[in-house]
Write a protein that holds these residues in place. Sequence first.
Motif, PDB file in Angstrom:
ATOM      1  N   VAL A 131       0.864  -1.186   0.000  1.00 46.47           N
ATOM      2  CA  VAL A 131       0.000   0.000   0.000  1.00 46.47           C
ATOM      3  C   VAL A 131       0.896   1.230   0.000  1.00 46.47           C
ATOM      4  O   VAL A 131       1.799   1.356   0.829  1.00 46.47           O
ATOM      5  N   HIS A 132       0.640   2.148  -0.905  1.00 45.13           N
ATOM      6  CA  HIS A 132       1.541   3.285  -1.092  1.00 45.13           C
ATOM      7  C   HIS A 132       1.284   4.445  -0.144  1.00 45.13           C
ATOM      8  O   HIS A 132       2.222   5.157   0.222  1.00 45.13           O
ATOM      9  N   LEU A 133       0.012   4.691   0.213  1.00 46.94           N
ATOM     10  CA  LEU A 133      -0.315   5.963   0.853  1.00 46.94           C
ATOM     11  C   LEU A 133      -1.492   5.812   1.811  1.00 46.94           C
ATOM     12  O   LEU A 133      -2.471   5.135   1.494  1.00 46.94           O
ATOM     13  N   SER A 134      -1.361   6.416   2.984  1.00 48.38           N
ATOM     14  CA  SER A 134      -2.495   6.623   3.877  1.00 48.38           C
ATOM     15  C   SER A 134      -2.875   8.093   3.813  1.00 48.38           C
ATOM     16  O   SER A 134      -2.000   8.965   3.823  1.00 48.38           O
ATOM     17  N   PHE A 135      -4.173   8.367   3.745  1.00 45.59           N
ATOM     18  CA  PHE A 135      -4.618   9.761   3.735  1.00 45.59           C
ATOM     19  C   PHE A 135      -4.437  10.329   5.143  1.00 45.59           C
ATOM     20  O   PHE A 135      -5.322  10.252   5.993  1.00 45.59           O
ATOM     21  N   ALA A 136      -3.281  10.897   5.367  1.00 44.22           N
ATOM     22  CA  ALA A 136      -2.880  11.436   6.666  1.00 44.22           C
ATOM     23  C   ALA A 136      -1.778  12.463   6.407  1.00 44.22           C
ATOM     24  O   ALA A 136      -1.072  12.385   5.393  1.00 44.22           O
ATOM     25  N   PRO A 137      -1.656  13.442   7.322  1.00 44.29           N
ATOM     26  CA  PRO A 137      -2.280  13.563   8.634  1.00 44.29           C
ATOM     27  C   PRO A 137      -3.556  14.407   8.613  1.00 44.29           C
ATOM     28  O   PRO A 137      -3.782  15.207   7.697  1.00 44.29           O
ATOM     29  N   VAL A 138      -4.374  14.234   9.660  1.00 42.01           N
ATOM     30  CA  VAL A 138      -5.483  15.139   9.929  1.00 42.01           C
ATOM     31  C   VAL A 138      -4.893  16.421  10.516  1.00 42.01           C
ATOM     32  O   VAL A 138      -4.213  16.379  11.541  1.00 42.01           O
ATOM     33  N   LEU A 139      -5.132  17.544   9.861  1.00 44.40           N
ATOM     34  CA  LEU A 139      -4.579  18.827  10.309  1.00 44.40           C
ATOM     35  C   LEU A 139      -5.646  19.741  10.895  1.00 44.40           C
ATOM     36  O   LEU A 139      -5.382  20.920  11.163  1.00 44.40           O
ATOM     37  N   ASP A 140      -6.840  19.200  11.102  1.00 44.88           N
ATOM     38  CA  ASP A 140      -7.899  19.978  11.737  1.00 44.88           C
ATOM     39  C   ASP A 140      -7.536  20.254  13.199  1.00 44.88           C
ATOM     40  O   ASP A 140      -6.903  19.423  13.869  1.00 44.88           O
ATOM     41  N   ILE A 141      -7.941  21.411  13.684  1.00 44.12           N
ATOM     42  CA  ILE A 141      -7.738  21.779  15.086  1.00 44.12           C
ATOM     43  C   ILE A 141      -8.978  21.373  15.877  1.00 44.12           C
ATOM     44  O   ILE A 141     -10.091  21.773  15.554  1.00 44.12           O
ATOM     45  N   GLU A 142      -8.797  20.564  16.895  1.00 47.06           N
ATOM     46  CA  GLU A 142      -9.917  20.069  17.700  1.00 47.06           C
ATOM     47  C   GLU A 142     -10.429  21.166  18.625  1.00 47.06           C
ATOM     48  O   GLU A 142      -9.649  21.889  19.258  1.00 47.06           O
ATOM     49  N   THR A 143     -11.758  21.293  18.679  1.00 43.67           N
ATOM     50  CA  THR A 143     -12.384  22.302  19.539  1.00 43.67           C
ATOM     51  C   THR A 143     -13.396  21.673  20.491  1.00 43.67           C
ATOM     52  O   THR A 143     -14.176  22.401  21.127  1.00 43.67           O
ATOM     53  N   ASP A 144     -13.408  20.334  20.564  1.00 45.10           N
ATOM     54  CA  ASP A 144     -14.357  19.599  21.415  1.00 45.10           C
ATOM     55  C   ASP A 144     -15.801  19.840  20.982  1.00 45.10           C
ATOM     56  O   ASP A 144     -16.723  19.783  21.800  1.00 45.10           O
ATOM     57  N   VAL A 145     -15.987  20.084  19.680  1.00 39.83           N
ATOM     58  CA  VAL A 145     -17.313  20.314  19.117  1.00 39.83           C
ATOM     59  C   VAL A 145     -17.639  19.287  18.033  1.00 39.83           C
ATOM     60  O   VAL A 145     -18.734  18.751  17.980  1.00 39.83           O
ATOM     61  N   SER A 146     -16.668  18.997  17.171  1.00 38.58           N
ATOM     62  CA  SER A 146     -16.922  18.203  15.977  1.00 38.58           C
ATOM     63  C   SER A 146     -17.267  16.757  16.299  1.00 38.58           C
ATOM     64  O   SER A 146     -16.609  16.110  17.120  1.00 38.58           O
ATOM     65  N   GLN A 147     -18.280  16.238  15.598  1.00 41.42           N
ATOM     66  CA  GLN A 147     -18.652  14.838  15.737  1.00 41.42           C
ATOM     67  C   GLN A 147     -17.728  13.920  14.948  1.00 41.42           C
ATOM     68  O   GLN A 147     -17.629  12.731  15.265  1.00 41.42           O
TER      69      GLN A 147
ATOM     70  N   GLY B 202      -2.609  16.200   3.663  1.00 40.01           N
ATOM     71  CA  GLY B 202      -3.220  16.908   4.781  1.00 40.01           C
ATOM     72  C   GLY B 202      -4.716  17.084   4.576  1.00 40.01           C
ATOM     73  O   GLY B 202      -5.165  17.441   3.488  1.00 40.01           O
ATOM     74  N   LYS B 203      -5.476  16.842   5.610  1.00 38.63           N
ATOM     75  CA  LYS B 203      -6.933  16.984   5.525  1.00 38.63           C
ATOM     76  C   LYS B 203      -7.454  17.537   6.857  1.00 38.63           C
ATOM     77  O   LYS B 203      -6.776  17.406   7.878  1.00 38.63           O
ATOM     78  N   HIS B 204      -8.594  18.270   6.850  1.00 38.95           N
ATOM     79  CA  HIS B 204      -9.533  18.544   5.770  1.00 38.95           C
ATOM     80  C   HIS B 204      -9.543  20.058   5.578  1.00 38.95           C
ATOM     81  O   HIS B 204     -10.148  20.773   6.374  1.00 38.95           O
ATOM     82  N   PHE B 205      -8.845  20.541   4.551  1.00 42.56           N
ATOM     83  CA  PHE B 205      -8.632  21.959   4.295  1.00 42.56           C
ATOM     84  C   PHE B 205      -9.956  22.672   4.068  1.00 42.56           C
ATOM     85  O   PHE B 205     -10.806  22.183   3.336  1.00 42.56           O
ATOM     86  N   PRO B 206     -10.151  23.889   4.634  1.00 42.95           N
ATOM     87  CA  PRO B 206      -9.250  24.669   5.492  1.00 42.95           C
ATOM     88  C   PRO B 206      -9.392  24.392   6.982  1.00 42.95           C
ATOM     89  O   PRO B 206      -8.816  25.107   7.785  1.00 42.95           O
ATOM     90  N   GLY B 207     -10.172  23.349   7.359  1.00 44.00           N
ATOM     91  CA  GLY B 207     -10.340  23.004   8.760  1.00 44.00           C
ATOM     92  C   GLY B 207     -11.770  22.605   9.062  1.00 44.00           C
ATOM     93  O   GLY B 207     -12.703  23.354   8.768  1.00 44.00           O
TER      94      GLY B 207
ATOM     95  N   MET C  65      -6.574  17.396   0.987  1.00 40.57           N
ATOM     96  CA  MET C  65      -7.965  16.990   0.826  1.00 40.57           C
ATOM     97  C   MET C  65      -8.848  18.050   1.463  1.00 40.57           C
ATOM     98  O   MET C  65      -8.783  18.270   2.674  1.00 40.57           O
ATOM     99  N   PRO C  66      -9.671  18.736   0.661  1.00 39.49           N
ATOM    100  CA  PRO C  66     -10.550  19.765   1.222  1.00 39.49           C
ATOM    101  C   PRO C  66     -11.768  19.164   1.909  1.00 39.49           C
ATOM    102  O   PRO C  66     -12.151  18.017   1.670  1.00 39.49           O
TER     103      PRO C  66
ATOM    104  N   GLY D 298     -14.519  21.860  -1.186  1.00 39.72           N
ATOM    105  CA  GLY D 298     -14.113  20.948  -2.247  1.00 39.72           C
ATOM    106  C   GLY D 298     -14.711  21.253  -3.599  1.00 39.72           C
ATOM    107  O   GLY D 298     -14.238  20.761  -4.622  1.00 39.72           O
ATOM    108  N   PHE D 299     -15.766  22.072  -3.637  1.00 35.68           N
ATOM    109  CA  PHE D 299     -16.402  22.467  -4.887  1.00 35.68           C
ATOM    110  C   PHE D 299     -16.212  23.950  -5.174  1.00 35.68           C
ATOM    111  O   PHE D 299     -16.906  24.521  -6.019  1.00 35.68           O
ATOM    112  N   SER D 300     -15.268  24.578  -4.499  1.00 36.53           N
ATOM    113  CA  SER D 300     -15.117  26.026  -4.554  1.00 36.53           C
ATOM    114  C   SER D 300     -13.819  26.439  -5.243  1.00 36.53           C
ATOM    115  O   SER D 300     -12.722  26.182  -4.728  1.00 36.53           O
TER     116      SER D 300
END
Length: 350
Positions: free
Chosen positions: A125-141, A175-180, A222-223, A238-240
Amino acid sequence: MPQSVMHNLNQHVGVVADIEGTELTAADREFLQQPEICGLIFFARNYQSPQQLKALTSDILSLRPDLLLCVDQEGGRVQRFREGFTRLPPMLALEKESQHNREQALTLAHELGWLMAAELRKQGVHLSFAPVLDIETDVSQVIGDRAFGHDAVTVIALASAFVRGMNEAGMAAVGKHFPGHGAIAADSHLALPVDPRSRIELNDDIEPFQTLMSAGLLAGIMPAHVIYPAVDSDNTAGFSAQWLQNILRTELQFNGVIFSDDLSMAGAASVGGYGERAACAMNAGANALLVCNDRAAATEVVAAVGKQLNTSGWQRLSLAALQGPFNRAENDEQFNQRRSLIQQQLLNLL
């Protein structure tokens, strides 16, 4: 593996699709021969054992040596291959470790990046979609403990170390999920999230992406399937074209691959059917269109990409440059010793 390995990607497009089982069927072989397909993503259903996975990847690459073979193997909740692979912790565990011993946490982040990548590369396997670069705010599901931290400084430090470990094993980083995606509750797999913050407020979320891009650590982005109405009220990132072309390509000067998030997700449904989703992603500036868990949908996306290639002067995307090589510096004994040492350090994190 620096992002400069890929360049001049405007109007280059291809499809990253999937298969149903643990080996190729005749239908899979016919499907994968289509030139619009540039990669394949694996899920837990495609995995039984390391030996089976190696046989599958070898079979695929004998059919299409140019395909980029991918998976989501972040750790924690998002780890598709488990039995026979090291059980990786959620990356947020590194933030807690960093609060006690920053240097030790950075070293462990590097070793985890290496181990994740090396175990995958050994099985083809060549690639894992990583890293997650989102900043955690204790809100996101959907983000939660997938993030490296609650602030940009922590995310940048730990994710950079993780990526350098990946690179040591010969794996590129996406890096995902741009811009956050970390500041809103809704899960874009199930709904269409909206983040109402201003562009100035979003800059803190963008900082990890910008810093790692500037350091040459990201071959792909990855947006998010999220609408940020202060920047573009009509489209998800991702559509912008505003996000992907004006901000990501022009302002931030990113020249790597833009991977769409899965076009099958509910967050992508706002623009219509799969042909419309593919067209919107391409016109916005995405290169590699992911479409998962639905062969009929993937067939529609392949057809839309084929039409774009045949009628508009666009070029077929190749992701072969992101395949490697696998930097196997260790023999099996050295590899196993290094893996065992890392696994011992993980006992307090799991």
